[in-house]
Design a protein around this motif. Structure first.
Motif, PDB file in Angstrom:
ATOM      1  N   ASP A   8     -10.777   5.159  61.914  1.00  0.00           N
ATOM      2  CA  ASP A   8      -9.443   4.999  61.336  1.00  0.00           C
ATOM      3  C   ASP A   8      -8.904   6.383  60.981  1.00  0.00           C
ATOM      4  N   GLU A   9      -7.960   6.857  61.776  1.00  0.00           N
ATOM      5  CA  GLU A   9      -7.274   8.137  61.533  1.00  0.00           C
ATOM      6  C   GLU A   9      -8.236   9.301  61.302  1.00  0.00           C
ATOM      7  N   PRO A  10      -9.130   9.575  62.233  1.00  0.00           N
ATOM      8  CA  PRO A  10     -10.126  10.637  61.975  1.00  0.00           C
ATOM      9  C   PRO A  10      -9.533  12.039  61.872  1.00  0.00           C
ATOM     10  N   THR A  15       0.721 -12.350  54.861  1.00  0.00           N
ATOM     11  CA  THR A  15       0.092 -12.251  56.175  1.00  0.00           C
ATOM     12  C   THR A  15       0.538 -10.950  56.828  1.00  0.00           C
ATOM     13  N   ILE A  16      -0.430 -10.161  57.265  1.00  0.00           N
ATOM     14  CA  ILE A  16      -0.122  -8.879  57.904  1.00  0.00           C
ATOM     15  C   ILE A  16      -0.284  -8.995  59.426  1.00  0.00           C
ATOM     16  N   LEU A  17      -1.371  -9.614  59.861  1.00  0.00           N
ATOM     17  CA  LEU A  17      -1.613  -9.789  61.296  1.00  0.00           C
ATOM     18  C   LEU A  17      -1.241 -11.221  61.672  1.00  0.00           C
ATOM     19  N   GLY A  35      -4.500 -11.037  56.201  1.00  0.00           N
ATOM     20  CA  GLY A  35      -3.586 -10.383  55.264  1.00  0.00           C
ATOM     21  C   GLY A  35      -4.250 -10.251  53.912  1.00  0.00           C
ATOM     22  N   TYR A  36      -3.419 -10.058  52.919  1.00  0.00           N
ATOM     23  CA  TYR A  36      -3.910  -9.852  51.559  1.00  0.00           C
ATOM     24  C   TYR A  36      -3.225 -10.882  50.663  1.00  0.00           C
ATOM     25  N   GLY A  37      -4.007 -11.680  49.958  1.00  0.00           N
ATOM     26  CA  GLY A  37      -3.408 -12.722  49.122  1.00  0.00           C
ATOM     27  C   GLY A  37      -2.553 -13.636  49.975  1.00  0.00           C
ATOM     28  N   PRO A  72     -14.059   4.957  57.859  1.00  0.00           N
ATOM     29  CA  PRO A  72     -12.783   4.659  57.209  1.00  0.00           C
ATOM     30  C   PRO A  72     -11.870   5.876  57.115  1.00  0.00           C
ATOM     31  N   GLU A  73     -10.591   5.580  56.973  1.00  0.00           N
ATOM     32  CA  GLU A  73      -9.616   6.631  56.715  1.00  0.00           C
ATOM     33  C   GLU A  73      -9.979   7.321  55.404  1.00  0.00           C
ATOM     34  N   GLY A  74      -9.831   8.633  55.371  1.00  0.00           N
ATOM     35  CA  GLY A  74     -10.100   9.357  54.125  1.00  0.00           C
ATOM     36  C   GLY A  74     -11.568   9.655  53.895  1.00  0.00           C
ATOM     37  N   GLY A 113       0.563   2.246  66.577  1.00  0.00           N
ATOM     38  CA  GLY A 113       1.586   1.533  65.820  1.00  0.00           C
ATOM     39  C   GLY A 113       2.112   2.399  64.700  1.00  0.00           C
ATOM     40  N   ALA A 114       3.263   2.025  64.183  1.00  0.00           N
ATOM     41  CA  ALA A 114       3.882   2.787  63.103  1.00  0.00           C
ATOM     42  C   ALA A 114       3.106   2.568  61.803  1.00  0.00           C
ATOM     43  N   ASN A 115       3.428   3.342  60.778  1.00  0.00           N
ATOM     44  CA  ASN A 115       2.823   3.145  59.459  1.00  0.00           C
ATOM     45  C   ASN A 115       3.104   1.724  59.002  1.00  0.00           C
ATOM     46  N   GLY A 116       2.076   1.081  58.504  1.00  0.00           N
ATOM     47  CA  GLY A 116       2.257  -0.264  57.975  1.00  0.00           C
ATOM     48  C   GLY A 116       2.239  -1.364  59.027  1.00  0.00           C
ATOM     49  N   ALA A 117       2.007  -1.020  60.289  1.00  0.00           N
ATOM     50  CA  ALA A 117       2.008  -2.037  61.356  1.00  0.00           C
ATOM     51  C   ALA A 117       0.823  -2.986  61.245  1.00  0.00           C
ATOM     52  N   GLY A 118      -0.258  -2.496  60.612  1.00  0.00           N
ATOM     53  CA  GLY A 118      -1.442  -3.355  60.459  1.00  0.00           C
ATOM     54  C   GLY A 118      -2.673  -2.839  61.169  1.00  0.00           C
ATOM     55  N   LYS A 119      -2.673  -1.560  61.536  1.00  0.00           N
ATOM     56  CA  LYS A 119      -3.810  -1.003  62.289  1.00  0.00           C
ATOM     57  C   LYS A 119      -5.079  -0.987  61.428  1.00  0.00           C
ATOM     58  N   THR A 120      -4.936  -0.455  60.215  1.00  0.00           N
ATOM     59  CA  THR A 120      -6.092  -0.418  59.315  1.00  0.00           C
ATOM     60  C   THR A 120      -6.565  -1.830  58.998  1.00  0.00           C
ATOM     61  N   THR A 121      -5.624  -2.718  58.780  1.00  0.00           N
ATOM     62  CA  THR A 121      -5.992  -4.116  58.484  1.00  0.00           C
ATOM     63  C   THR A 121      -6.774  -4.715  59.646  1.00  0.00           C
ATOM     64  N   THR A 122      -6.399  -4.377  60.864  1.00  0.00           N
ATOM     65  CA  THR A 122      -7.129  -4.884  62.036  1.00  0.00           C
ATOM     66  C   THR A 122      -8.577  -4.400  62.000  1.00  0.00           C
TER      67      THR A 122
END
Ligand code: ATP
Length: 234
Positions: free
Chosen positions: A159-161, A15-17, A10-12, A82-84, A34-43
């Protein structure tokens, strides 16, 4: 090839995962849905060494990599696109590609790799001397993928190509992913285009609120009622 065992991250203090288990075998295309914010990018960022796991183990080819720095992870053969896209807009396409070959192993074979990679991306070859920032969104995505290939990865994570690209360009991105798989590179793919992704994936994981709630073959997930309702809108 890659195993996440009870990984928390997670961040700070957030916990995200929450202890996720994922396995990617050599030669597979594996997706995380997974939905937005599910933690895919974090994974993906945790695997890449950009986020440090607070618990659990990440192993790649038998070696624990959860404490390695991002460049050490790249040196082991894992690259994240990476995304973007995150190209260097005022550098030429050629120099952007060279930036992808920054490990000693990749740098030593840079010109040969560049030739191999450009075989996969003929449009990129035509634009080698242009500033990356002057390319269309689709072309920039191809450069981002080509740059990832310059590190000579064994495992390539996307990530989201296809984010923000027109449908015809989305098809080209999926074609490129399939051609990359044919060159022997293993793929871990996060993509909002769930139907197409599950269609090409050997296996998939469903990530909901930082927990893996399902895993199955791509074709079985495509037929699953929950997946169809929540992620395919059927
Ligand atoms: P999306 O499809 O929207 O990108 P995702 O499944 O990839 O979603 P993540 O980007 O992993 O989700 O985000 C998971 C959670 O982590 C979100 O609640 C997000 O706000 C939070 N988060 C992401 N990056 C940071 C950060 N750098 N600092 C703090 N929180 C973050």
């Amino acid at each position: 090839m890659l195993t996440l065992h009870d990984v928390q991250a997670g961040y700070g203090r957030t916990t995200i995962l929450h202890g996720i288990n994922i396995e990617v075998r050599s030669g597979e295309v594996v997706t995380i849905v997974g939905a937005n914010g599910a933690g895919k990018t974090t994974t993906l960022r945790t695997i890449a060494g950009l986020v440090r796991p607070s618990a659990g183990r990440i192993t790649f080819e038998g070696e624990e990599i959860g404490r390695l720095s991002p460049h050490e992870v790249v040196a082991r053969g894992i690259t994240l696109i990476p995304e973007g896209r995150q190209l260097f807009p005022f550098m030429s396409v050629r120099d952007n590609l060279r930036m992808g070959a920054y490990t000693p192993h990749a740098r030593a074979r840079m010109e040969q790799t560049m030739e191999e990679v450009l075989e996969l991306f003929p449009r990129v070859r035509e634009r080698l001397d242009q500033h990356a920032g002057s390319l269309s969104g689709g072309e920039q995505q191809m450069v981002a993928i080509a740059r990832g290939m310059m590190a000579r990865p064994k495992l390539l994570m996307f990530d989201e190509p296809s984010l923000g690209l027109a449908p015809i360009i989305v098809s080209q991105v999926f074609d490129v992913v399939e051609r990359i798989v044919q060159t022997g590179v293993t793929v871990l793919l996060v993509e909002q285009n769930v139907f197409r992704t599950l269609s090409i994936a050997d296996r998939g994981y469903v990530l909901e609120n930082g927990e893996i709630t399902m895993s199955d073959s791509g074709s079985a997930l495509l037929r699953d009622d929950h997946v169809r309702r929540a992620y395919l809108g059927i």
